[in-house]
Design a protein around this motif. Sequence first.
Motif, PDB file in Angstrom:
ATOM      1  N   PHE A  34      -7.062  -1.688 -12.419  1.00  0.00           N
ATOM      2  CA  PHE A  34      -6.946  -3.091 -12.025  1.00  0.00           C
ATOM      3  C   PHE A  34      -5.771  -3.763 -12.730  1.00  0.00           C
ATOM      4  O   PHE A  34      -4.890  -4.338 -12.094  1.00  0.00           O
ATOM      5  CB  PHE A  34      -8.264  -3.812 -12.339  1.00  0.00           C
ATOM      6  CG  PHE A  34      -8.312  -5.237 -11.886  1.00  0.00           C
ATOM      7  CD1 PHE A  34      -8.630  -5.547 -10.577  1.00  0.00           C
ATOM      8  CD2 PHE A  34      -8.054  -6.269 -12.768  1.00  0.00           C
ATOM      9  CE1 PHE A  34      -8.687  -6.862 -10.152  1.00  0.00           C
ATOM     10  CE2 PHE A  34      -8.107  -7.592 -12.355  1.00  0.00           C
ATOM     11  CZ  PHE A  34      -8.425  -7.883 -11.041  1.00  0.00           C
ATOM     12  N   PHE A  35      -5.750  -3.673 -14.064  1.00  0.00           N
ATOM     13  CA  PHE A  35      -4.690  -4.337 -14.822  1.00  0.00           C
ATOM     14  C   PHE A  35      -3.370  -3.578 -14.747  1.00  0.00           C
ATOM     15  O   PHE A  35      -2.305  -4.185 -14.855  1.00  0.00           O
ATOM     16  CB  PHE A  35      -5.130  -4.560 -16.269  1.00  0.00           C
ATOM     17  CG  PHE A  35      -6.162  -5.651 -16.386  1.00  0.00           C
ATOM     18  CD1 PHE A  35      -5.825  -6.969 -16.163  1.00  0.00           C
ATOM     19  CD2 PHE A  35      -7.471  -5.348 -16.693  1.00  0.00           C
ATOM     20  CE1 PHE A  35      -6.771  -7.984 -16.248  1.00  0.00           C
ATOM     21  CE2 PHE A  35      -8.436  -6.340 -16.781  1.00  0.00           C
ATOM     22  CZ  PHE A  35      -8.082  -7.661 -16.556  1.00  0.00           C
ATOM     23  N   MET A  41       3.547  -5.280 -11.419  1.00  0.00           N
ATOM     24  CA  MET A  41       4.136  -6.340 -10.590  1.00  0.00           C
ATOM     25  C   MET A  41       4.276  -5.893  -9.134  1.00  0.00           C
ATOM     26  O   MET A  41       5.280  -6.152  -8.475  1.00  0.00           O
ATOM     27  CB  MET A  41       5.493  -6.788 -11.142  1.00  0.00           C
ATOM     28  CG  MET A  41       5.453  -7.331 -12.559  1.00  0.00           C
ATOM     29  SD  MET A  41       4.632  -8.916 -12.707  1.00  0.00           S
ATOM     30  CE  MET A  41       5.824  -9.991 -11.959  1.00  0.00           C
ATOM     31  N   SER A  42       3.254  -5.218  -8.628  1.00  0.00           N
ATOM     32  CA  SER A  42       3.249  -4.771  -7.237  1.00  0.00           C
ATOM     33  C   SER A  42       2.475  -5.777  -6.389  1.00  0.00           C
ATOM     34  O   SER A  42       1.829  -6.697  -6.908  1.00  0.00           O
ATOM     35  CB  SER A  42       2.570  -3.393  -7.147  1.00  0.00           C
ATOM     36  OG  SER A  42       1.194  -3.497  -7.511  1.00  0.00           O
ATOM     37  N   TRP A  43       2.498  -5.579  -5.060  1.00  0.00           N
ATOM     38  CA  TRP A  43       1.697  -6.447  -4.193  1.00  0.00           C
ATOM     39  C   TRP A  43       0.209  -6.255  -4.470  1.00  0.00           C
ATOM     40  O   TRP A  43      -0.555  -7.214  -4.448  1.00  0.00           O
ATOM     41  CB  TRP A  43       2.002  -6.200  -2.717  1.00  0.00           C
ATOM     42  CG  TRP A  43       3.189  -6.993  -2.263  1.00  0.00           C
ATOM     43  CD1 TRP A  43       4.384  -6.506  -1.849  1.00  0.00           C
ATOM     44  CD2 TRP A  43       3.305  -8.418  -2.201  1.00  0.00           C
ATOM     45  NE1 TRP A  43       5.239  -7.528  -1.536  1.00  0.00           N
ATOM     46  CE2 TRP A  43       4.600  -8.723  -1.741  1.00  0.00           C
ATOM     47  CE3 TRP A  43       2.453  -9.476  -2.505  1.00  0.00           C
ATOM     48  CZ2 TRP A  43       5.052 -10.031  -1.573  1.00  0.00           C
ATOM     49  CZ3 TRP A  43       2.897 -10.779  -2.337  1.00  0.00           C
ATOM     50  CH2 TRP A  43       4.187 -11.038  -1.868  1.00  0.00           C
ATOM     51  N   ASN A  48      -4.626  -8.356  -7.171  1.00  0.00           N
ATOM     52  CA  ASN A  48      -5.538  -8.236  -8.302  1.00  0.00           C
ATOM     53  C   ASN A  48      -5.463  -9.458  -9.210  1.00  0.00           C
ATOM     54  O   ASN A  48      -6.481  -9.944  -9.706  1.00  0.00           O
ATOM     55  CB  ASN A  48      -5.237  -6.974  -9.115  1.00  0.00           C
ATOM     56  CG  ASN A  48      -5.608  -5.698  -8.389  1.00  0.00           C
ATOM     57  OD1 ASN A  48      -6.084  -5.723  -7.267  1.00  0.00           O
ATOM     58  ND2 ASN A  48      -5.362  -4.579  -9.039  1.00  0.00           N
ATOM     59  N   PHE A  49      -4.236  -9.960  -9.442  1.00  0.00           N
ATOM     60  CA  PHE A  49      -4.072 -11.137 -10.300  1.00  0.00           C
ATOM     61  C   PHE A  49      -4.722 -12.361  -9.658  1.00  0.00           C
ATOM     62  O   PHE A  49      -5.425 -13.129 -10.326  1.00  0.00           O
ATOM     63  CB  PHE A  49      -2.589 -11.383 -10.575  1.00  0.00           C
ATOM     64  CG  PHE A  49      -2.331 -12.474 -11.563  1.00  0.00           C
ATOM     65  CD1 PHE A  49      -2.769 -12.359 -12.874  1.00  0.00           C
ATOM     66  CD2 PHE A  49      -1.646 -13.613 -11.183  1.00  0.00           C
ATOM     67  CE1 PHE A  49      -2.535 -13.375 -13.788  1.00  0.00           C
ATOM     68  CE2 PHE A  49      -1.403 -14.629 -12.098  1.00  0.00           C
ATOM     69  CZ  PHE A  49      -1.848 -14.516 -13.405  1.00  0.00           C
ATOM     70  N   ASP A  50      -4.512 -12.538  -8.366  1.00  0.00           N
ATOM     71  CA  ASP A  50      -5.131 -13.636  -7.631  1.00  0.00           C
ATOM     72  C   ASP A  50      -6.659 -13.535  -7.731  1.00  0.00           C
ATOM     73  O   ASP A  50      -7.343 -14.516  -8.021  1.00  0.00           O
ATOM     74  CB  ASP A  50      -4.674 -13.586  -6.170  1.00  0.00           C
ATOM     75  CG  ASP A  50      -5.207 -14.748  -5.355  1.00  0.00           C
ATOM     76  OD1 ASP A  50      -6.370 -14.666  -4.904  1.00  0.00           O
ATOM     77  OD2 ASP A  50      -4.466 -15.721  -5.164  1.00  0.00           O
ATOM     78  N   PHE A  51      -7.175 -12.334  -7.507  1.00  0.00           N
ATOM     79  CA  PHE A  51      -8.608 -12.093  -7.592  1.00  0.00           C
ATOM     80  C   PHE A  51      -9.128 -12.364  -8.997  1.00  0.00           C
ATOM     81  O   PHE A  51     -10.180 -12.983  -9.189  1.00  0.00           O
ATOM     82  CB  PHE A  51      -8.917 -10.656  -7.160  1.00  0.00           C
ATOM     83  CG  PHE A  51     -10.359 -10.273  -7.278  1.00  0.00           C
ATOM     84  CD1 PHE A  51     -11.340 -10.949  -6.568  1.00  0.00           C
ATOM     85  CD2 PHE A  51     -10.742  -9.236  -8.107  1.00  0.00           C
ATOM     86  CE1 PHE A  51     -12.677 -10.599  -6.688  1.00  0.00           C
ATOM     87  CE2 PHE A  51     -12.068  -8.870  -8.231  1.00  0.00           C
ATOM     88  CZ  PHE A  51     -13.039  -9.560  -7.519  1.00  0.00           C
TER      89      PHE A  51
END
Length: 119
Positions: A34-35, A41-43, A48-51
């Motif tokens: 996940f991290f 810095m992929s889509w 994952n960051f948004d989530f």
Amino acid sequence: MTPLRLFLGLLFAAIVIYTAPVALAYGVNILPLFFGEIFAMSWQGQFNFDFFLMLLLSGFWTAWRNEFSPAGLALAVLAVFGGISFLAAYLLTLAIRLDDDAAAMILGPRRAAALRSGA
């Protein structure tokens, strides 16, 4: 509020049904994956960051709704790490326990009572 209860039940069932075979096939050590995507810095990392930010918002709301009590903070941790499986079960439990009182579900009983009394 029956449609909401049904929807929450469906969300909970769907995530359990989806997660079980994935966990069996790949294990439950998701944090590095996940991290890792976030740090790459992929889509997928952007998703994952948004989530993750949504999970943090869910956790903060859970703590706030429970007035940052020790139980509320423990529930907040469950919200962050449990995702929709926690949130759907939590909201469904509240909908049943609070007899479909939407204000108490969202604000917590004390804030809902204060809202009703005009305080």
